[in-house]
Design a protein around this motif. Structure first.
Motif, PDB file in Angstrom:
ATOM      1  N   ASN A 255      67.692-143.843  68.801  1.00 40.68           N
ATOM      2  CA  ASN A 255      67.868-142.617  69.573  1.00 40.68           C
ATOM      3  C   ASN A 255      66.777-141.614  69.191  1.00 40.68           C
ATOM      4  N   LEU A 256      65.966-141.242  70.167  1.00 39.64           N
ATOM      5  CA  LEU A 256      64.846-140.330  69.923  1.00 39.64           C
ATOM      6  C   LEU A 256      65.279-138.858  69.917  1.00 39.64           C
ATOM      7  N   SER A 257      66.467-138.571  70.410  1.00 40.45           N
ATOM      8  CA  SER A 257      66.869-137.197  70.739  1.00 40.45           C
ATOM      9  C   SER A 257      66.741-136.193  69.602  1.00 40.45           C
ATOM     10  N   GLU A 258      67.167-136.570  68.411  1.00 34.33           N
ATOM     11  CA  GLU A 258      67.238-135.604  67.309  1.00 34.33           C
ATOM     12  C   GLU A 258      66.085-135.724  66.325  1.00 34.33           C
ATOM     13  N   LEU A 259      65.063-136.466  66.700  1.00 37.40           N
ATOM     14  CA  LEU A 259      63.958-136.687  65.771  1.00 37.40           C
ATOM     15  C   LEU A 259      63.206-135.392  65.487  1.00 37.40           C
ATOM     16  N   MET A 260      62.853-135.194  64.223  1.00 34.12           N
ATOM     17  CA  MET A 260      62.054-134.042  63.795  1.00 34.12           C
ATOM     18  C   MET A 260      60.708-134.547  63.301  1.00 34.12           C
ATOM     19  N   PHE A 261      59.694-133.709  63.449  1.00 34.55           N
ATOM     20  CA  PHE A 261      58.339-134.109  63.095  1.00 34.55           C
ATOM     21  C   PHE A 261      57.701-133.087  62.153  1.00 34.55           C
ATOM     22  N   PRO A 262      56.824-133.544  61.248  1.00 29.17           N
ATOM     23  CA  PRO A 262      56.096-132.576  60.421  1.00 29.17           C
ATOM     24  C   PRO A 262      55.122-131.770  61.277  1.00 29.17           C
ATOM     25  N   ALA A 263      54.780-130.585  60.834  1.00 29.46           N
ATOM     26  CA  ALA A 263      53.911-129.695  61.614  1.00 29.46           C
ATOM     27  C   ALA A 263      52.541-130.303  61.867  1.00 29.46           C
ATOM     28  N   SER A 264      52.101-131.208  60.993  1.00 28.42           N
ATOM     29  CA  SER A 264      50.772-131.807  61.121  1.00 28.42           C
ATOM     30  C   SER A 264      50.731-133.005  62.063  1.00 28.42           C
ATOM     31  N   PHE A 265      51.875-133.393  62.623  1.00 28.37           N
ATOM     32  CA  PHE A 265      51.937-134.604  63.443  1.00 28.37           C
ATOM     33  C   PHE A 265      51.114-134.460  64.725  1.00 28.37           C
ATOM     34  N   GLN A 266      50.302-135.510  65.059  1.00 25.49           N
ATOM     35  CA  GLN A 266      49.370-135.412  66.182  1.00 25.49           C
ATOM     36  C   GLN A 266      49.405-136.580  67.148  1.00 25.49           C
ATOM     37  N   TRP A 267      49.876-137.741  66.756  1.00 25.20           N
ATOM     38  CA  TRP A 267      49.672-138.939  67.575  1.00 25.20           C
ATOM     39  C   TRP A 267      50.943-139.787  67.571  1.00 25.20           C
ATOM     40  N   LEU A 268      51.534-139.976  68.757  1.00 30.65           N
ATOM     41  CA  LEU A 268      52.770-140.752  68.869  1.00 30.65           C
ATOM     42  C   LEU A 268      52.669-141.732  70.027  1.00 30.65           C
ATOM     43  N   ASP A 269      52.774-143.013  69.723  1.00 25.20           N
ATOM     44  CA  ASP A 269      52.730-144.052  70.749  1.00 25.20           C
ATOM     45  C   ASP A 269      53.952-144.954  70.577  1.00 25.20           C
ATOM     46  N   LEU A 270      54.894-144.837  71.517  1.00 26.86           N
ATOM     47  CA  LEU A 270      56.145-145.609  71.473  1.00 26.86           C
ATOM     48  C   LEU A 270      56.322-146.488  72.702  1.00 26.86           C
ATOM     49  N   ASN A 271      55.287-146.647  73.528  1.00 27.95           N
ATOM     50  CA  ASN A 271      55.469-147.319  74.815  1.00 27.95           C
ATOM     51  C   ASN A 271      55.904-148.776  74.666  1.00 27.95           C
ATOM     52  N   GLY A 277      67.849-142.091  74.574  1.00 30.31           N
ATOM     53  CA  GLY A 277      68.060-140.682  74.290  1.00 30.31           C
ATOM     54  C   GLY A 277      67.116-139.826  75.119  1.00 30.31           C
ATOM     55  N   SER A 278      66.814-138.643  74.645  1.00 28.27           N
ATOM     56  CA  SER A 278      65.931-137.721  75.361  1.00 28.27           C
ATOM     57  C   SER A 278      64.763-137.328  74.470  1.00 28.27           C
ATOM     58  N   LEU A 279      63.779-136.674  75.074  1.00 26.07           N
ATOM     59  CA  LEU A 279      62.649-136.191  74.296  1.00 26.07           C
ATOM     60  C   LEU A 279      63.082-134.958  73.497  1.00 26.07           C
ATOM     61  N   PRO A 280      62.887-134.964  72.186  1.00 31.25           N
ATOM     62  CA  PRO A 280      63.347-133.840  71.380  1.00 31.25           C
ATOM     63  C   PRO A 280      62.491-132.586  71.594  1.00 31.25           C
ATOM     64  N   GLY A 281      63.137-131.437  71.582  1.00 27.20           N
ATOM     65  CA  GLY A 281      62.417-130.186  71.745  1.00 27.20           C
ATOM     66  C   GLY A 281      61.424-129.922  70.635  1.00 27.20           C
ATOM     67  N   SER A 282      61.585-130.594  69.494  1.00 22.33           N
ATOM     68  CA  SER A 282      60.662-130.389  68.373  1.00 22.33           C
ATOM     69  C   SER A 282      59.228-130.794  68.715  1.00 22.33           C
ATOM     70  N   LEU A 283      59.054-131.610  69.768  1.00 25.52           N
ATOM     71  CA  LEU A 283      57.705-132.005  70.176  1.00 25.52           C
ATOM     72  C   LEU A 283      56.889-130.827  70.704  1.00 25.52           C
ATOM     73  N   THR A 284      57.563-129.798  71.195  1.00 23.10           N
ATOM     74  CA  THR A 284      56.830-128.672  71.782  1.00 23.10           C
ATOM     75  C   THR A 284      56.127-127.826  70.727  1.00 23.10           C
ATOM     76  N   GLY A 285      56.494-127.970  69.488  1.00 19.09           N
ATOM     77  CA  GLY A 285      55.859-127.182  68.431  1.00 19.09           C
ATOM     78  C   GLY A 285      54.679-127.853  67.779  1.00 19.09           C
ATOM     79  N   LEU A 286      54.240-128.998  68.352  1.00 22.13           N
ATOM     80  CA  LEU A 286      53.153-129.771  67.737  1.00 22.13           C
ATOM     81  C   LEU A 286      51.858-129.630  68.520  1.00 22.13           C
ATOM     82  N   SER A 287      50.753-129.822  67.841  1.00 23.65           N
ATOM     83  CA  SER A 287      49.441-129.907  68.498  1.00 23.65           C
ATOM     84  C   SER A 287      49.131-131.385  68.704  1.00 23.65           C
ATOM     85  N   LEU A 288      49.676-131.940  69.775  1.00 26.96           N
ATOM     86  CA  LEU A 288      49.568-133.378  70.019  1.00 26.96           C
ATOM     87  C   LEU A 288      48.219-133.746  70.613  1.00 26.96           C
ATOM     88  N   GLN A 289      47.602-134.772  70.035  1.00 28.29           N
ATOM     89  CA  GLN A 289      46.373-135.326  70.584  1.00 28.29           C
ATOM     90  C   GLN A 289      46.665-136.491  71.531  1.00 28.29           C
TER      91      GLN A 289
END
Length: 331
Positions: A255-271, A277-289
């Protein structure tokens, strides 16, 4: 005040000036030179090693580096050449070698020779982009000073030896792009505290990822394109150090819904997994590449904010009921 300046000036006159070192680098050790000639002969005297001539100090040869104080060979880095044959066992006769590289030599075949275990000072072993075959040898666990091990882009088969987890100084391991089978060893949860990067992509690994790996503070983990299963949530959390996670094209289910990420997280590939689940709101606080969660079983609205709307629909499509920009609006 004037007296103090005068006194300092007198002292400076009589202080001895620093002498510049005139010592020259020590010439190449003759025993090491002999070993290099044997290596060259074993590889069929390739043109790539044409600079290896007896009339020139072997510390100046191509692909070779010496310790300037002792004249002993500390690096042998043979790469991008038209070289055929097998890794010469004579490499084990360079006792002070710290770096050994055979890279991008597509006609290099055979197995990794046991003679490498004689290199007790080795910190970097790079045998990549060749046609090496056989297994990943358990005897590599004897190289206790090894910090970097790269065996990627070969034809290695069999399982990953648990003995690699006994290397106390290892910081990066790359076994990607081989034909390895079996599970990720449970012993990898005991990798040293300084261990940062684990690359196992493009193999044939199966089974659940050991939960014990969640206790390690990785910077990069790449398990993509295997047949691995289980839950990966243990790699994530606000206090983790991971910044790049490549987990695509496996059979992961969590379940991806409640996942938390460190502030330095940049690259996520889960395809191409079975993540729900749903996309966690914590993703909006990251500088994703980079982000790709396509071909899963996700639902719900894509959170707004951060970089989430900067990726096109291919990063999100083929999920169960994911919606919202850049996908069609939620109904």
């Amino acid at each position: 005040m004037k007296k103090s300046i005068f006194t300092i000036s007198i002292l400076l006159i009589f202080l001895p000036l620093p002498t510049l070192s005139t010592s020259k680098p020590k010439p190449c050790n003759k025993n090491d030179e002999k070993v290099l000639f044997n290596i060259k002969k074993s590889l069929g005297n390739p043109y790539h090693l044409a600079s290896w001539k007896p009339d020139e100090d072997c510390c100046h040869w191509y692909c070779v580096k010496c310790n300037q104080t002792t004249g002993r060979i500390i690096e042998l880095t043979i790469f991008s050449g038209n070289i055929s044959g097998q890794i010469p066992p004579q490499v084990g006769d360079l006792p002070y070698l710290q770096t050994l590289m055979f890279r991008k030599l597509t006609n290099l075949t055979g197995k990794i020779p046991p003679a490498i275990t004689k290199l007790t000072h080795l910190t970097s072993l790079i045998l990549s982009w060749t046609n090496l075959s056989g297994t990943v040898p358990a005897f590599l666990g004897r190289l206790k000073k090894l910090e970097y091990l790269d065996l990627s882009f070969n034809d290695l088969t069999g399982s990953i030896p648990p003995e690699l987890a006994t290397l106390p100084n290892l910081s990066e391991l790359d076994l990607s792009r081989n034909k390895l089978t079996g599970v990720i060893p449970e012993s990898f949860g005991k990798l040293p505290g300084k261990f940062l990067s684990l690359h196992l992509s493009h193999n044939r690994l199966t089974g659940d990822v050991p939960r014990s790996l969640g206790f390690k503070n990785f910077s990069t983990v790449d398990f993509s394109r295997n047949q691995l299963t289980g839950d990966l949530s243990m790699f994530f959390g606000p206090n983790k150090t991971i910044h790049s996670a490549y987990f695509s094209r496996n059979k992961f289910r969590f379940n991806l819904s409640e996942l938390m990420f460190p502030a330095s997280f940049q690259w996520l590939d889960l395809n191409h997994n079975k993540i729900y689940g749903s996309l966690p709101g914590s993703l909006t606080g990251l500088s994703l590449q980079y982000l790709n969660v396509s071909y899963n079983r996700l639902c719900g609205k894509i959170p707004k904010g951060g970089d989430l709307q900067n990726f096109d629909n291919t990063a999100y499509f083929h999920n169960r009921c994911l919606c919202g920009s850049p996908l069609p609006a939620c109904s």
